[in-house]
Structure formats: C-alpha cells, structure tokens
Design a protein around this motif. Structure first.
Motif, mmCIF file in Angstrom:
data_model
loop_
_atom_site.group_PDB
_atom_site.id
_atom_site.type_symbol
_atom_site.label_atom_id
_atom_site.label_comp_id
_atom_site.label_asym_id
_atom_site.label_seq_id
_atom_site.Cartn_x
_atom_site.Cartn_y
_atom_site.Cartn_z
ATOM 1 N N ALA A 101 0.839 -1.329 0.011
ATOM 2 C CA ALA A 101 0.074 0.156 0.088
ATOM 3 C C ALA A 101 0.782 1.488 0.000
ATOM 4 N N GLY A 102 2.256 0.980 0.309
ATOM 5 C CA GLY A 102 3.001 2.219 0.331
ATOM 6 C C GLY A 102 4.098 2.382 -0.732
ATOM 7 N N GLU A 103 4.447 1.124 -1.140
ATOM 8 C CA GLU A 103 5.577 1.136 -2.043
ATOM 9 C C GLU A 103 5.646 2.004 -3.454
ATOM 10 N N ASP A 104 4.504 2.396 -3.734
ATOM 11 C CA ASP A 104 4.575 3.589 -4.778
ATOM 12 C C ASP A 104 5.272 4.825 -4.642
ATOM 13 N N ILE A 105 5.497 5.188 -3.225
ATOM 14 C CA ILE A 105 6.245 6.173 -2.887
ATOM 15 C C ILE A 105 7.953 6.017 -3.546
ATOM 16 N N LEU A 106 8.253 4.757 -3.880
ATOM 17 C CA LEU A 106 9.764 4.506 -4.512
ATOM 18 C C LEU A 106 9.524 4.636 -6.059
ATOM 19 N N LYS A 107 8.305 4.593 -6.579
ATOM 20 C CA LYS A 107 8.144 4.433 -8.053
ATOM 21 C C LYS A 107 7.396 5.763 -8.651
ATOM 22 N N SER A 108 6.631 6.536 -8.078
ATOM 23 C CA SER A 108 5.688 7.685 -8.411
ATOM 24 C C SER A 108 6.553 8.875 -8.436
ATOM 25 N N PRO A 109 6.832 9.491 -9.449
ATOM 26 C CA PRO A 109 7.329 10.886 -9.408
ATOM 27 C C PRO A 109 6.474 12.062 -8.878
ATOM 28 N N ALA A 110 4.993 11.757 -9.196
ATOM 29 C CA ALA A 110 3.972 12.416 -8.777
ATOM 30 C C ALA A 110 3.964 12.726 -7.287
ATOM 31 N N ILE A 111 3.894 11.349 -6.449
ATOM 32 C CA ILE A 111 4.080 11.392 -5.053
ATOM 33 C C ILE A 111 5.169 11.886 -4.470
ATOM 34 N N GLN A 112 6.334 11.613 -5.081
ATOM 35 C CA GLN A 112 7.693 12.313 -4.715
ATOM 36 C C GLN A 112 7.659 13.830 -4.760
ATOM 37 N N LYS A 113 7.154 14.279 -5.886
ATOM 38 C CA LYS A 113 7.319 15.867 -5.976
ATOM 39 C C LYS A 113 6.511 16.385 -4.965
ATOM 40 N N ALA A 114 5.006 15.784 -4.801
ATOM 41 C CA ALA A 114 4.069 16.483 -4.065
ATOM 42 C C ALA A 114 4.523 16.464 -2.342
ATOM 43 N N LEU A 115 5.137 15.189 -1.963
ATOM 44 C CA LEU A 115 5.631 15.298 -0.629
ATOM 45 C C LEU A 115 6.797 16.038 -0.290
#
Length: 477
Positions: free
Chosen positions: A55-69
């Motif tokens: 449920a959280g591993e997309d933090i490692l793959k998604s530029p959109a999540i990384q940019k927002a946070l």
C-alpha cells in the motif's frame, strides 16, 4: 397556554434567536497577537509511506507522489522506520538482510535526498521477531498479553541498530538526526509493536546511548519515549513532571529530544490543559526540544469538520504543549476510503494522486512558516473561539523574519469578523478552506497601525500571511 398565545410565544422565541445570531455574525470581535514569543519552530515533517508494504511502495516509483511530498509540501525532514525485516530473522546470527534494506529503506532515503530532503529521523515499530517474548512482530501476543523485548536479547537489539545506522551511513545517506528505540512503547497493538516498561525503556536507552557513542554515532540523538499518548510518554520518564530526567544524570544525557504522539482526544477540560502545561514546562526546563512525531485521528461527521478538528489539534499542540517539531502521520496510501479521509495527505492513483484538504493547508502553512519562526498565542473576546487554556485551540500566530502568519479555525456555524491586532507589516494576504474551497486565495487587506479586519466564514480554516515580521527569535527552544 392557548394556541394563539403559544404561537406568539414560539414566534418571539425564534425571532430572539435569529436576532441574537445576527448580532453575533455582525459583531466586531478582537484577537490580539501576544508580544511574547513562546517556542521556536524547528521543523515540519511527515512519515511519507510504507516502502516495505504494497500500500505504500509507490513512494519508490511515482514521481508525482515524490514531487508532492518532498518538493511542494514544505517539510524539512521525514520520519522513517527501521523495519524488523532488516534483520536476518531466519539465521538470527546478528547479520542484516542488506538486500531487504537496499530495496526499501535505503532506496526510500536516496529518493528523498534526491528530491531535497536529506534530514531524517527513525522509529522502530518492532524489534526482530527472534528477540521478542512471543514469536510475532505484533505488539500483542496470541494470548492477548503485551509482547516485549526479551531482557536477555537487549544487547543483541542494540548491536543490530548500530549495524543498521552504520550501514545507512555507508550508503551515502548520512546519519539520522534522531533515533527512537520504539514507536509507541505504551501500546500492545495488533500490528507491529513492542511494549516497554519504564524500567526496561530507561535501561535500553542508556545502553543504546553508550553503544552509539562507542561506535561513531555520537551525532545521533536518541528521541523518546514516543508514546502513543502524552501520558504514555511521560510515564516512562517517571511522571508528568519528568522527575527521572532530573534525578538520573545518565538518563538525562541519553535522551536528546523528548517526543510523543498526541492520539488521546482528552475530555477533562481545564484539568487536561493544566496537565499538558505541567508536562511542557517540565520538558522546557530540561532544555530539550519537544517533538510531536505522529498524529492523525481527526473526528467529525463531514470532511470540513474533520479538517477543523485536526487544525484545532495542531494549534493546541503548538500553543499549549509548545512543540518545536510537528510531524503528520501518513503521506501516501494506495486506494481510497475512510483511512484516506482521516490519515493521509495523498491517496488514489499513484501517477495522479488525490490531495486531501489537509495537504493544501499544510502546504500553505509549512511553506509560510519556516524554521526559525516563533509561536505566539493570541487573546480574544470572541466567546466561541478558543485562543488559550483549552484542549482545542482556534488561533495561533507565527512570527518570523519575512512575515507574520496567523491560523484561524472557525468551527462554528456563524460567519465572523475579527479585528486582528498587533500584526506586523502593511498588508496581509488571506487564504481559506471551507467545504468547497481548499486554501483559496481571497486577496489582500491593508494593515493599519498593526490592525486589520479578517472575515472568517462559518466552518472555515483561514490563514493570513503578512508582508513583514518581527525577525523571529533566538529563543533557546
């Protein structure tokens, strides 16, 4: 009472309340920023996600999540966990599972650093399973009793953590600014957890400090107790007045930062506030920074009610408890549902995540209030809004080098106008969140001789940012 008489009486009663409501809506209440600074804001943070869970591993793959946070939110540091899978549980010979570390925590910290967030602190949810009383990573044993660290394995646990931190450093990630031996040591939970008595907590903290100092980890502060509640934290330091810190020099030297979570909703009113202040004052006398390292449990029947509840909670944590650092619980979680409405900043589609109301408020607040700003409480004659001495606070000010920022939480059904006094600067910009708006820019207002009138719509969070500040402060904490 006859029908006509009853009708007249009821009509007059309705008219009375309508008039009273109108008077309240049109009243010019005042709110004055204190001239005295309380504590210095030193950091804002978030636990970004579970990189070791689906449920959280997309933090490692998604530029959109990384940019927002990492680029938009305004955080200055992140909270990460040392997962019990970092240990080679199958062999139980003291070795690390470096392959697991590399694809989870190491990769996560590398991504955060690449996106401008190099400062991090750690918490441990569970020691390696072989080191615990019951053979489970959960904080609760199968028989319902609390799971705990075996006393005879304490030294193994300490060596394990030394190895993890040295490994992170060897990967070019630097060392954490702070390390916690256990997340919520007061909670026997049905997920990753471990309960520590006061005696074991203090014993392990002291031994961990000595091991850090002997292994090139002197710069890493040990933070704690990091209980789920305030009382769960102070009980591991001897009580609300933290007597064990004052009476035990070794313990006082071992703990660098005093940390806690604030999940308890509290219901004692003034008694709560007095106890919180006693705890905060005791912590201040130690000269140690106060950290609120996790919270996310707003209550309310609608989204705006939940948003207001958490903003009042944030203001309470800053005005009454006087935290220097404040860290939201969860940044990203896959999917949707009540968990996302209450606990996350982002959710949904990893390539285009949905931003919650709280994301937009924290983004505006944390980008406006930077480390070095000081917290100031307000006073008000508004009978509905609480400025101090309450478990829910509706206004708090931040004063810095470039601006003064004031957060208002109008939890009532009444539109209000507040004359805000002792502001810095010549004009302010207003942003507001309602059931239909998310930090909408409502334009600028002139500040005349330190005062300005600010409208607070019913059920709204309002943030005002002035064009000048009083320079922050060099307060010790």
């Amino acid at each position: 009472m006859g029908k006509i008489t009853r009708f007249v009486f009821q009509s007059c009663l309705v008219l009375f309340f309508l008039v009273a409501s109108c008077d309240r809506a049109n009243a010019q209440y005042q709110a004055t920023v204190s001239s005295q600074p309380q504590q210095t804001i030193k950091g804002w943070g978030v636990f970004p996600a579970w990189p070791d869970w689906p449920a959280g591993e997309d933090i490692l793959k998604s530029p959109a999540i990384q940019k927002a946070l990492y680029k938009e939110l305004g955080i200055t540091l992140i909270r990460v966990r040392i997962f019990h899978g970092s240990y080679n549980n199958a062999l139980d010979n003291g070795s690390l599972d470096t392959s697991f570390l590399d694809r989870t925590l190491v990769k996560h910290l590398q991504i955060a650093k690449k996106n401008g967030i190099a400062q991090y602190f750690t918490s441990t949810w569970s020691p390696p399973v072989p080191m615990k009383k019951c053979n489970t990573w959960k904080g609760k044993c199968p028989d319902g009793s609390a799971n705990s660290l075996k006393p005879e394995r304490e030294d193994d646990y300490i060596r394990y953590n030394v190895k993890v931190l040295k490994y992170l450093k060897s990967k070019g990630l630097g060392l954490p600014v702070a390390f916690s031996i256990q997340n919520e040591p007061d909670a026997a939970v049905d997920w990753d957890g471990c309960v520590y008595s006061k005696e074991q907590f203090q014993r392990v903290v002291k031994k961990m400090r000595a091991a850090f100092d002997a292994n090139g980890l002197k710069s890493v502060k040990i933070h704690g107790p990091e209980g789920a509640t305030l009382d769960g934290s102070w009980e591991r330091l001897g009580g609300v007045g933290l007597p064990d810190l004052y009476n035990d020099a070794e313990l006082n030297q071992a703990i660098g930062f005093i940390t806690h979570h604030t999940y308890h909703q509290w219901s004692w009113g003034t008694k709560d506030v007095n106890v919180m202040k006693q705890y905060s004052n005791a912590a201040a006398r130690t000269g140690k920074d106060l950290w609120m390292t996790e919270w996310a449990a707003p209550v309310g029947s609608t989204q705006i009610d939940k948003t207001l509840n958490e903003m009042r909670h944030l203001a309470r944590d800053l005005v009454i408890i006087k935290n220097n650092y404040w860290v939201w619980w969860m940044g990203w979680w896959l999917g949707s549902g009540s968990y996302n409405a209450e606990q996350t900043l982002l959710y949904g589609n990893p390539s285009n995540p949905t931003k919650t109301q709280r994301f937009d408020i924290y983004k505006r607040l944390w980008n406006s209030v930077r480390p070095g700003y000081v917290v100031k409480h307000l006073t008000t004659n508004d009978p509905d809004l609480k400025a101090n001495n309450d478990i829910n606070i509706d206004m708090v000010a931040f004063d810095g080098a470039k601006s003064m920022v004031v957060l208002f939480n109008n939890h009532t059904w009444t539109n209000k106008k507040i004359t805000v006094k002792r502001l810095a600067g010549t004009n302010l910009r207003k942003y507001q969140t309602t059931s239909t708006e998310n930090m909408a820019d409502k334009g600028s207002t002139k500040i005349v001789r330190g005062s300005a009138i600010v409208s607070l719509p019913a059920k709204s969070v309002v943030l005002i940012v002035t064009n000048a500040g009083n320079g922050g402060s060099s307060l010790p904490r």
